[in-house]
Design a protein around this motif. Sequence first.
Motif, mmCIF file in Angstrom:
data_model
loop_
_atom_site.group_PDB
_atom_site.id
_atom_site.type_symbol
_atom_site.label_atom_id
_atom_site.label_comp_id
_atom_site.label_asym_id
_atom_site.label_seq_id
_atom_site.Cartn_x
_atom_site.Cartn_y
_atom_site.Cartn_z
ATOM 1 N N PRO A 75 49.238 40.472 29.424
ATOM 2 C CA PRO A 75 49.652 39.103 29.052
ATOM 3 C C PRO A 75 48.795 38.410 27.996
ATOM 4 O O PRO A 75 48.327 37.293 28.182
ATOM 5 C CB PRO A 75 49.572 38.343 30.388
ATOM 6 N N HIS A 76 48.563 39.061 26.881
ATOM 7 C CA HIS A 76 47.908 38.427 25.742
ATOM 8 C C HIS A 76 48.906 38.332 24.590
ATOM 9 O O HIS A 76 49.567 39.319 24.249
ATOM 10 C CB HIS A 76 46.667 39.202 25.296
ATOM 11 N N LEU A 106 47.565 32.631 37.270
ATOM 12 C CA LEU A 106 46.416 33.428 36.863
ATOM 13 C C LEU A 106 46.363 33.542 35.334
ATOM 14 O O LEU A 106 45.289 33.443 34.735
ATOM 15 C CB LEU A 106 46.497 34.822 37.495
ATOM 16 N N VAL A 107 47.515 33.727 34.719
ATOM 17 C CA VAL A 107 47.579 33.765 33.261
ATOM 18 C C VAL A 107 47.215 32.400 32.683
ATOM 19 O O VAL A 107 46.501 32.298 31.678
ATOM 20 C CB VAL A 107 48.984 34.186 32.785
ATOM 21 N N ARG A 160 45.458 44.211 41.694
ATOM 22 C CA ARG A 160 45.675 42.945 42.407
ATOM 23 C C ARG A 160 44.630 42.717 43.482
ATOM 24 O O ARG A 160 44.304 41.573 43.817
ATOM 25 C CB ARG A 160 47.082 42.941 43.018
ATOM 26 N N GLY A 161 44.067 43.791 44.035
ATOM 27 C CA GLY A 161 43.013 43.634 45.031
ATOM 28 C C GLY A 161 41.775 43.011 44.431
ATOM 29 O O GLY A 161 41.159 42.116 45.016
ATOM 30 N N THR A 167 40.772 32.528 40.499
ATOM 31 C CA THR A 167 41.578 31.597 39.697
ATOM 32 C C THR A 167 41.549 31.984 38.225
ATOM 33 O O THR A 167 42.380 31.514 37.442
ATOM 34 C CB THR A 167 41.056 30.158 39.841
ATOM 35 N N LYS A 168 40.595 32.857 37.838
ATOM 36 C CA LYS A 168 40.491 33.275 36.450
ATOM 37 C C LYS A 168 40.037 34.723 36.393
ATOM 38 O O LYS A 168 39.124 35.122 37.121
ATOM 39 C CB LYS A 168 39.504 32.383 35.694
ATOM 40 N N VAL A 169 40.700 35.514 35.556
ATOM 41 C CA VAL A 169 40.343 36.923 35.415
ATOM 42 C C VAL A 169 40.311 37.276 33.926
ATOM 43 O O VAL A 169 40.790 36.526 33.082
ATOM 44 C CB VAL A 169 41.353 37.852 36.137
ATOM 45 N N ASP A 170 39.734 38.426 33.622
ATOM 46 C CA ASP A 170 39.731 38.942 32.258
ATOM 47 C C ASP A 170 41.031 39.703 32.051
ATOM 48 O O ASP A 170 41.226 40.798 32.593
ATOM 49 C CB ASP A 170 38.530 39.867 32.054
#
Length: 304
Positions: A75-76, A106-107, A160-161, A167-170
């Motif tokens: 999703p970029h 999340l995105v 997903r684990g 709330t924020k991921v790379d």
Amino acid sequence: MLTIKLFDVNSRETDGLGHPEKCPADSFLIHLQEAEKDYYVLLDGAKKGQGKAVILPYLIANGIAELDCVIVSHPHNDHFGGIVDLLGDPRITVKQFVYAPLEDELVKHSDDADNYTFWMELREQVKRLPDVWEVNETHIGSSLAFGKELSLSVLAAPDRGEMGGKTKVDLNNANLVLRLDYGKFSALFPGDCGEYQARQIMASTQGSRIQSVTMLKASHHGGDESATPAFIQACDAKVVLVPCNETVVEHRPSFVGNLHLLSRNGAKVLRADRARTIVVRTDGKRVECRAETEVFQETSILYL
């Protein structure tokens, strides 16, 4: 015959055609030509704006009105944005759409507002498509087949684990990683695979499938967070496509080190900041790599 075309979205004349300006982008058209039928797979679609300015004109000019499959790596916007342009154009029909969606929130919190806005546009368009495959970890090892010999296998999907409760991921570690096989030819498309996902793949049951591929698409445009040295060494690719642009080459010190890693085994490296046209063609036994700039044309031949 199989043809892999890297769209011209990273030269000085084209990288500013999409949003955000001067950001590098990925988009590949995979064309399988058989006696009975031609198959077209679009893997990523560059930035929003570049789909309309670069990809659509090419498809229309070459009489390609139907895409058998459109795939989004992650999703970029520099990978999915141009697909928003394509799905909004009535001249193009998409038979199947494949992606590994994350939770929208999340995105939203993992990138800027424009990225999230474009992502939500894509999500709305996808709802109207007839055949959508939402890939997750349970599909690792599954594959898509086209014609008699071409397959695209899922080597990794977002963890997903690992993302649970965050709330924020790379997003660069939330890729749909694919391996292409056609005869003796193989290619790895890792999206923007960063260190975490690279280590995850190598430790998984799919780790052996990244080894000794014919062609590697350099992750994250050959700049920061471009997999790991061990991952690149395991791939041991004979041909490397780098969708880099001037920004990455001139302003990412990591590019020089990564370029050394990608080419130190003698691999043929094709850089999008130098060549306006990059095309790889193969019959599964013989591989032809062609790169063109305004002043020269270069062709390399590899026998498998």
